[in-house]
Scaffold this motif. Structure first.
Motif, PDB file in Angstrom:
ATOM      1  N   ASP A  31      16.499  42.831  39.368  1.00 43.14           N
ATOM      2  CA  ASP A  31      17.655  43.015  40.147  1.00 43.14           C
ATOM      3  C   ASP A  31      18.660  42.352  39.289  1.00 43.14           C
ATOM      4  O   ASP A  31      18.505  41.151  39.118  1.00 43.14           O
ATOM      5  CB  ASP A  31      17.222  42.570  41.599  1.00 43.14           C
ATOM      6  N   ILE A  32      19.555  43.014  38.645  1.00 49.55           N
ATOM      7  CA  ILE A  32      20.732  42.386  37.892  1.00 49.55           C
ATOM      8  C   ILE A  32      21.986  42.413  38.303  1.00 49.55           C
ATOM      9  O   ILE A  32      22.467  43.552  39.062  1.00 49.55           O
ATOM     10  CB  ILE A  32      20.418  43.136  36.601  1.00 49.55           C
ATOM     11  N   GLU A  33      22.663  41.396  38.603  1.00 46.15           N
ATOM     12  CA  GLU A  33      24.170  41.545  38.822  1.00 46.15           C
ATOM     13  C   GLU A  33      24.857  40.829  37.574  1.00 46.15           C
ATOM     14  O   GLU A  33      24.710  39.898  37.125  1.00 46.15           O
ATOM     15  CB  GLU A  33      24.381  40.684  39.954  1.00 46.15           C
ATOM     16  N   LEU A  34      25.901  41.789  37.217  1.00 47.39           N
ATOM     17  CA  LEU A  34      26.707  41.411  35.866  1.00 47.39           C
ATOM     18  C   LEU A  34      27.849  40.471  36.550  1.00 47.39           C
ATOM     19  O   LEU A  34      28.660  40.863  37.317  1.00 47.39           O
ATOM     20  CB  LEU A  34      27.260  42.572  35.210  1.00 47.39           C
ATOM     21  N   VAL A  35      27.706  39.191  35.884  1.00 47.82           N
ATOM     22  CA  VAL A  35      28.660  38.208  36.545  1.00 47.82           C
ATOM     23  C   VAL A  35      30.085  38.220  35.728  1.00 47.82           C
ATOM     24  O   VAL A  35      31.277  38.251  36.096  1.00 47.82           O
ATOM     25  CB  VAL A  35      28.107  36.817  36.744  1.00 47.82           C
ATOM     26  N   GLU A  36      29.791  38.483  34.478  1.00 50.10           N
ATOM     27  CA  GLU A  36      30.975  38.057  33.387  1.00 50.10           C
ATOM     28  C   GLU A  36      30.752  38.838  32.262  1.00 50.10           C
ATOM     29  O   GLU A  36      29.355  38.835  31.606  1.00 50.10           O
ATOM     30  CB  GLU A  36      31.142  36.840  33.123  1.00 50.10           C
ATOM     31  N   ILE A  37      31.642  39.533  31.547  1.00 45.75           N
ATOM     32  CA  ILE A  37      31.615  39.739  30.122  1.00 45.75           C
ATOM     33  C   ILE A  37      32.614  38.682  29.535  1.00 45.75           C
ATOM     34  O   ILE A  37      33.488  38.748  29.594  1.00 45.75           O
ATOM     35  CB  ILE A  37      32.168  41.105  29.739  1.00 45.75           C
ATOM     36  N   VAL A  38      32.022  37.959  28.607  1.00 44.65           N
ATOM     37  CA  VAL A  38      32.589  36.706  27.923  1.00 44.65           C
ATOM     38  C   VAL A  38      33.564  37.196  26.945  1.00 44.65           C
ATOM     39  O   VAL A  38      33.135  38.014  26.061  1.00 44.65           O
ATOM     40  CB  VAL A  38      31.493  35.744  27.521  1.00 44.65           C
TER      41      VAL A  38
END
Length: 142
Positions: A135-142
């Motif tokens: 299960d993946i949650e994308l928090v940020e694209i740096v």
């Protein structure tokens, strides 16, 4: 909104489990995992799983053995003479040890068998031979 592409550095929260539901790793209570997509920093299936995600997206990714840690390699299971072990070591099945190869690289092994003269060691990655679910949650694209 920007979507993840190869070469991006991303931060994700994740929950990894086996297909039987057993959790093997999670970022819960820790900082998000940061990695560069496509750089080989994570297993291939995880790398591919974040592609096209947008910040805030959550998804479940099923990763087959071939895109995870690969199949178990029986050549990485070996018998090791007990006489070569430190005298104070009492090996038991399930015990994790460290070995080094002739080049001095240290790698983990797991005791999978014990007899009078030998211990059987498995140098495969602990998740080799397993299909994985994240299960993946994308928090940020740096």
């Amino acid at each position: 909104m920007q979507a993840v592409k190869s070469g991006d550095t991303v931060r994700v929260h994740y929950h990894g489990r086996l297909t039987n539901g057993t959790t093997f790793d999670s970022s819960e209570g820790r900082q998000p995992l940061e990695f560069k997509v496509g750089a080989g920093m994570v297993i291939k299936g995880f790398d591919n799983g974040v592609l096209e995600m947008k910040v805030g997206d959550k998804k479940t990714v099923n990763i087959p053995v071939g895109e995870a840690y690969g199949p178990k390699n029986e050549e990485m299971v070996m018998d090791f003479p007990k006489s070569n072990l430190p005298a104070d070591l009492n090996p038991e099945v399930g015990m994790e040890l460290q070995m080094s190869n002739p080049q001095g690289q240290v790698f983990p092994v797991k005791v999978v068998g014990v007899s009078d003269e030998f211990i059987t060691l498995d140098a495969n990655h602990p998740l080799a031979g397993e299909d994985l679910v994240f299960d993946i949650e994308l928090v940020e694209i740096v």
